[in-house]
Design an enzyme around this catalytic site. Structure first.
Site, PDB file in Angstrom:
ATOM      1  N   SER A 123       0.839  -1.200   0.000  1.00 25.96           N
ATOM      2  CA  SER A 123       0.000   0.000   0.000  1.00 25.96           C
ATOM      3  C   SER A 123       0.870   1.244   0.000  1.00 25.96           C
ATOM      4  CB  SER A 123      -0.853  -0.034   1.268  1.00 25.96           C
ATOM      5  OG  SER A 123      -1.373   1.232   1.556  1.00 25.96           O
ATOM      6  N   ALA A 124       0.306   2.311  -0.538  1.00 21.24           N
ATOM      7  CA  ALA A 124       1.000   3.604  -0.486  1.00 21.24           C
ATOM      8  C   ALA A 124       1.197   4.069   0.944  1.00 21.24           C
ATOM      9  CB  ALA A 124       0.191   4.645  -1.253  1.00 21.24           C
ATOM     10  N   TYR A 147      -1.472  -1.139  10.959  1.00 24.33           N
ATOM     11  CA  TYR A 147      -1.773  -1.677   9.623  1.00 24.33           C
ATOM     12  C   TYR A 147      -0.605  -1.412   8.666  1.00 24.33           C
ATOM     13  CZ  TYR A 147      -3.533  -1.751   4.839  1.00 24.33           C
ATOM     14  OH  TYR A 147      -3.660  -1.981   3.487  1.00 24.33           O
ATOM     15  N   LYS A 151       2.338  -3.945   6.589  1.00 22.54           N
ATOM     16  CA  LYS A 151       2.726  -3.930   5.164  1.00 22.54           C
ATOM     17  C   LYS A 151       4.241  -3.776   5.039  1.00 22.54           C
ATOM     18  CE  LYS A 151      -1.348  -4.421   3.410  1.00 22.54           C
ATOM     19  NZ  LYS A 151      -1.710  -5.709   2.825  1.00 22.54           N
ATOM     20  N   TYR A 175      -0.513  -0.196  -3.778  1.00 21.23           N
ATOM     21  CA  TYR A 175      -1.724   0.420  -4.324  1.00 21.23           C
ATOM     22  C   TYR A 175      -1.915   1.805  -3.738  1.00 21.23           C
ATOM     23  CZ  TYR A 175      -2.962  -4.628  -4.403  1.00 21.23           C
ATOM     24  OH  TYR A 175      -2.978  -5.990  -4.525  1.00 21.23           O
ATOM     25  N   PHE A 176      -2.415   2.708  -4.569  1.00 21.61           N
ATOM     26  CA  PHE A 176      -2.861   3.997  -4.061  1.00 21.61           C
ATOM     27  C   PHE A 176      -4.327   3.821  -3.630  1.00 21.61           C
ATOM     28  CE2 PHE A 176       0.742   6.836  -4.026  1.00 21.61           C
ATOM     29  CZ  PHE A 176       1.701   5.923  -4.420  1.00 21.61           C
TER      30      PHE A 176
HETATM   31  P1  NAD Z   1     -11.007  -6.973   1.503  1.00 18.29           P
HETATM   32  O1  NAD Z   1     -11.169  -6.968   2.985  1.00 18.29           O
HETATM   33  O2  NAD Z   1     -12.204  -6.718   0.669  1.00 18.29           O
HETATM   34  O3  NAD Z   1     -10.359  -8.346   1.039  1.00 18.29           O
HETATM   35  C1  NAD Z   1      -9.478  -9.092   1.851  1.00 18.29           C
HETATM   36  C2  NAD Z   1      -9.959 -10.534   1.831  1.00 18.29           C
HETATM   37  O4  NAD Z   1      -9.068 -11.316   2.641  1.00 18.29           O
HETATM   38  C3  NAD Z   1     -11.372 -10.705   2.419  1.00 18.29           C
HETATM   39  O5  NAD Z   1     -12.143 -11.491   1.553  1.00 18.29           O
HETATM   40  C4  NAD Z   1     -11.129 -11.410   3.754  1.00 18.29           C
HETATM   41  O6  NAD Z   1     -12.211 -12.248   4.118  1.00 18.29           O
HETATM   42  C5  NAD Z   1      -9.846 -12.181   3.457  1.00 18.29           C
HETATM   43  N1  NAD Z   1      -9.033 -12.501   4.634  1.00 18.29           N
HETATM   44  C6  NAD Z   1      -8.644 -11.672   5.627  1.00 18.29           C
HETATM   45  N2  NAD Z   1      -7.892 -12.330   6.523  1.00 18.29           N
HETATM   46  C7  NAD Z   1      -7.802 -13.604   6.083  1.00 18.29           C
HETATM   47  C8  NAD Z   1      -7.153 -14.783   6.585  1.00 18.29           C
HETATM   48  N3  NAD Z   1      -6.480 -14.763   7.737  1.00 18.29           N
HETATM   49  N4  NAD Z   1      -7.254 -15.925   5.876  1.00 18.29           N
HETATM   50  C9  NAD Z   1      -7.949 -15.952   4.727  1.00 18.29           C
HETATM   51  N5  NAD Z   1      -8.587 -14.880   4.206  1.00 18.29           N
HETATM   52  C10 NAD Z   1      -8.510 -13.725   4.878  1.00 18.29           C
HETATM   53  O7  NAD Z   1      -9.840  -5.929   1.162  1.00 18.29           O
HETATM   54  P2  NAD Z   1      -9.346  -5.369  -0.241  1.00 18.29           P
HETATM   55  O8  NAD Z   1      -9.687  -3.935  -0.291  1.00 18.29           O
HETATM   56  O9  NAD Z   1      -9.771  -6.266  -1.330  1.00 18.29           O
HETATM   57  O10 NAD Z   1      -7.772  -5.451  -0.025  1.00 18.29           O
HETATM   58  C11 NAD Z   1      -7.002  -6.552  -0.470  1.00 18.29           C
HETATM   59  C12 NAD Z   1      -5.564  -6.346  -0.057  1.00 18.29           C
HETATM   60  O11 NAD Z   1      -5.084  -5.119  -0.592  1.00 18.29           O
HETATM   61  C13 NAD Z   1      -5.352  -6.257   1.459  1.00 18.29           C
HETATM   62  O12 NAD Z   1      -4.156  -6.911   1.782  1.00 18.29           O
HETATM   63  C14 NAD Z   1      -5.229  -4.766   1.698  1.00 18.29           C
HETATM   64  O13 NAD Z   1      -4.450  -4.486   2.841  1.00 18.29           O
HETATM   65  C15 NAD Z   1      -4.533  -4.311   0.434  1.00 18.29           C
HETATM   66  N6  NAD Z   1      -4.770  -2.891   0.128  1.00 18.29           N
HETATM   67  C16 NAD Z   1      -6.052  -2.425   0.035  1.00 18.29           C
HETATM   68  C17 NAD Z   1      -6.277  -1.073  -0.220  1.00 18.29           C
HETATM   69  C18 NAD Z   1      -7.682  -0.520  -0.278  1.00 18.29           C
HETATM   70  O14 NAD Z   1      -7.830   0.697  -0.146  1.00 18.29           O
HETATM   71  N7  NAD Z   1      -8.705  -1.324  -0.498  1.00 18.29           N
HETATM   72  C19 NAD Z   1      -5.195  -0.198  -0.392  1.00 18.29           C
HETATM   73  C20 NAD Z   1      -3.902  -0.718  -0.323  1.00 18.29           C
HETATM   74  C21 NAD Z   1      -3.703  -2.076  -0.061  1.00 18.29           C
HETATM   75  N1  UFG Z   2     -12.077  11.510   3.923  1.00 16.35           N
HETATM   76  C1  UFG Z   2     -13.059  12.414   4.332  1.00 16.35           C
HETATM   77  N2  UFG Z   2     -14.194  11.911   4.911  1.00 16.35           N
HETATM   78  C2  UFG Z   2     -14.405  10.574   5.095  1.00 16.35           C
HETATM   79  C3  UFG Z   2     -13.402   9.662   4.677  1.00 16.35           C
HETATM   80  C4  UFG Z   2     -12.255  10.176   4.102  1.00 16.35           C
HETATM   81  O1  UFG Z   2     -12.897  13.603   4.186  1.00 16.35           O
HETATM   82  O2  UFG Z   2     -15.453  10.191   5.645  1.00 16.35           O
HETATM   83  C5  UFG Z   2     -10.883  12.039   3.264  1.00 16.35           C
HETATM   84  C6  UFG Z   2      -9.589  11.710   3.991  1.00 16.35           C
HETATM   85  O3  UFG Z   2      -9.310  12.680   4.970  1.00 16.35           O
HETATM   86  C7  UFG Z   2      -8.589  11.686   2.824  1.00 16.35           C
HETATM   87  C8  UFG Z   2      -9.410  11.153   1.642  1.00 16.35           C
HETATM   88  O4  UFG Z   2     -10.772  11.402   2.000  1.00 16.35           O
HETATM   89  O5  UFG Z   2      -8.181  12.995   2.530  1.00 16.35           O
HETATM   90  C9  UFG Z   2      -9.228   9.680   1.376  1.00 16.35           C
HETATM   91  O6  UFG Z   2      -9.459   8.941   2.574  1.00 16.35           O
HETATM   92  P1  UFG Z   2      -9.608   7.354   2.577  1.00 16.35           P
HETATM   93  O7  UFG Z   2      -9.892   6.935   3.979  1.00 16.35           O
HETATM   94  O8  UFG Z   2     -10.564   6.921   1.534  1.00 16.35           O
HETATM   95  O9  UFG Z   2      -8.170   6.841   2.093  1.00 16.35           O
HETATM   96  P2  UFG Z   2      -6.723   7.090   2.704  1.00 16.35           P
HETATM   97  O10 UFG Z   2      -5.915   7.759   1.648  1.00 16.35           O
HETATM   98  O11 UFG Z   2      -6.779   7.716   4.023  1.00 16.35           O
HETATM   99  O12 UFG Z   2      -6.207   5.605   2.920  1.00 16.35           O
HETATM  100  C10 UFG Z   2      -6.456   4.549   1.988  1.00 16.35           C
HETATM  101  C11 UFG Z   2      -6.555   3.246   2.747  1.00 16.35           C
HETATM  102  C12 UFG Z   2      -5.231   2.922   3.374  1.00 16.35           C
HETATM  103  C13 UFG Z   2      -4.183   2.907   2.301  1.00 16.35           C
HETATM  104  C14 UFG Z   2      -4.148   4.208   1.566  1.00 16.35           C
HETATM  105  C15 UFG Z   2      -3.162   4.169   0.437  1.00 16.35           C
HETATM  106  O13 UFG Z   2      -7.551   3.325   3.754  1.00 16.35           O
HETATM  107  O14 UFG Z   2      -5.279   1.661   3.967  1.00 16.35           O
HETATM  108  O15 UFG Z   2      -5.440   4.503   1.044  1.00 16.35           O
HETATM  109  O16 UFG Z   2      -3.401   3.068  -0.361  1.00 16.35           O
HETATM  110  F1  UFG Z   2      -2.988   2.692   2.876  1.00 16.35           F
END
Ligand code: NAD
Ligand code: UFG
Length: 335
Positions: A123-124, A147, A151, A175-176
């Site tokens: 993650s970013a 968290y 990562k 990922y962003f």
């Molecule tokens: P998500 O929660 O929708 O998907 C994660 C999946 O992993 C879920 O289906 C959950 O049931 C499963 N899981 C969790 N713990 C487990 C375990 N111990 N064993 C088996 N399965 C398990 O999340 P997502 O948004 O699809 O994210 C996927 C990955 O990308 C994660 O590792 C997350 O940290 C990373 N990521 C997500 C974002 C974002 O903003 N969505 C940004 C950066 C990185």
């Molecule tokens: N924000 C609001 N109101 C809300 C939610 C968010 O103003 O109710 C603002 C935040 O302050 C930020 C922007 O919207 O400026 C984006 O916020 P998000 O929570 O959607 O995303 P973040 O950039 O804070 O973080 C996300 C994931 C992290 C990940 C990161 C980079 O939650 O896990 O992107 O990938 F690490």
């Protein structure tokens, strides 16, 4: 056969669609702690393929061994993990256990079965508070919450694993901000409870489930004072995994790649774009800054273009239109 851990989740389910479209066979491994089997049924509907599905927890080697015994796994795309920043501060041990111990168990079982190819969801967030933008892969790394630390630790573990055996093929994808949904409206993001992230909160406000959006901070050093992020369409992000997978055999070092668009949009830009896409009003109120948030976070996406020939194709209008189609067709998510 590609093993997709966390394949029932938001990014995993979209990636399964793109893998199948690209001709790969997949087996999904998930404990459904943050997803439901319905997402897999929807992936089957979109692709007309049957998905191999294994219930299990990445922390349980016996669960993982069953998969490796039953299928000949060529590579693993590892999405499984917990991802809520706030929850990780409340429950750090759960995060270290699930994400770090889970990944170690996965890598150990891969080693037992001679599988040495893995793509990891980073993650970013590992850039901490970036000193400047756009963010390049060689920027200093840090984390401000458990968290983010999981990562960072996992990235370190993967580097050590590669140092111990250079025949590993490892890609770390940072990922962003993934948003949007598959254009069919059949799969999308289905957060449990009140969404923490901006986009699901905006969609739920537009559909009337939330009264208003709290905009966290109006005095950042950005074009309108609200936080700027690099929002990326989840289908583009998924295609990045397919490209990375195709590249794995050729790499000689660990591949560390930003997956972002390179464009930054503010919270208010996103509200406007969503109102345009949905035709609905998104009422908002300014609120204090959220602790830990940075003013601006967006990628330098040039390395991804150069090394895996990937760049994002979809802009924010498409991201919002697809997010709205998913939200309006599935007001209660997969339930
Ligand atoms: P998500 O929660 O929708 O998907 C994660 C999946 O992993 C879920 O289906 C959950 O049931 C499963 N899981 C969790 N713990 C487990 C375990 N111990 N064993 C088996 N399965 C398990 O999340 P997502 O948004 O699809 O994210 C996927 C990955 O990308 C994660 O590792 C997350 O940290 C990373 N990521 C997500 C974002 C974002 O903003 N969505 C940004 C950066 C990185
Ligand atoms: N924000 C609001 N109101 C809300 C939610 C968010 O103003 O109710 C603002 C935040 O302050 C930020 C922007 O919207 O400026 C984006 O916020 P998000 O929570 O959607 O995303 P973040 O950039 O804070 O973080 C996300 C994931 C992290 C990940 C990161 C980079 O939650 O896990 O992107 O990938 F690490």
């Amino acid at each position: 056969m590609i093993l997709v851990t966390g394949g029932a989740g938001y990014i995993g389910s979209h990636t399964c669609v793109e893998l199948i479209k690209a001709g790969y066979e997949v087996v999904v491994f998930d404990n459904f702690s943050n997803s439901s089997e319905e997402s897999i049924k929807r992936v089957e509907k979109i692709t007309s393929a049957t998905i191999n599905l294994c219930h299990g927890d990445i922390r349980k080697k016996s669960d993982l061994r069953k998969v490796f015994k039953n299928y000949s796994i060529d590579a693993v795309i590892h999405f499984a993990g917990l991802k809520a920043v706030g929850e990780s501060i409340q429950k750090p041990l759960d995060y270290y256990d699930n994400n770090v111990n889970g990944t170690i168990a996965l890598c150990q079982v891969m080693q037992e079965f001679g599988c040495k190819k893995i793509i990891f969801s980073s993650s970013a967030t590992v850039y901490g508070i970036p000193h400047t933008t756009p963010i390049k892969e060689d920027f200093p790394l840090s984390a401000t919450n458990p968290y983010g630390k999981t990562k960072l630790f996992i990235e370190e573990i993967l580097h050590d694993l590669f140092a111990s055996d250079n025949s590993y093929k490892i890609a770390i994808l940072r990922y962003f901000n993934p948003i949007g949904a598959h254009e069919s409206g059949l799969i999308g993001e289905d957060p449990r409870g009140i969404p923490n992230n901006l986009m699901p909160f905006i969609s739920q406000t537009a559909i009337g489930k939330r009264e208003f959006l709290s905009v966290f901070g109006d005095d950042y050093d950005t074009h309108d004072g609200t936080g700027v992020r690099d929002y990326i369409h989840v289908v583009d992000l998924s295609l990045g995994h397919v490209k990375a997978l195709k590249k794995l055999d050729d790499i000689k070092e660990i591949l560390v790649v930003n997956l972002g668009t390179g464009c930054g949009y503010s919270v208010l830009d996103m509200v406007k774009a969503f109102e345009k896409a949905s035709g609905k009003k998104v009422p908002y109120k300014f609120a204090p800054r959220r602790s830990g948030d940075v003013a601006k976070c967006f990628a330098d996406a040039s390395f991804a273009k150069k090394i895996i020939d990937w760049s994002a194709a979809k802009g924010i209008d498409e991201m919002c239109e697809d997010a709205w189609r998913w939200q309006s067709k599935n007001p209660n998510g997969y339930n």
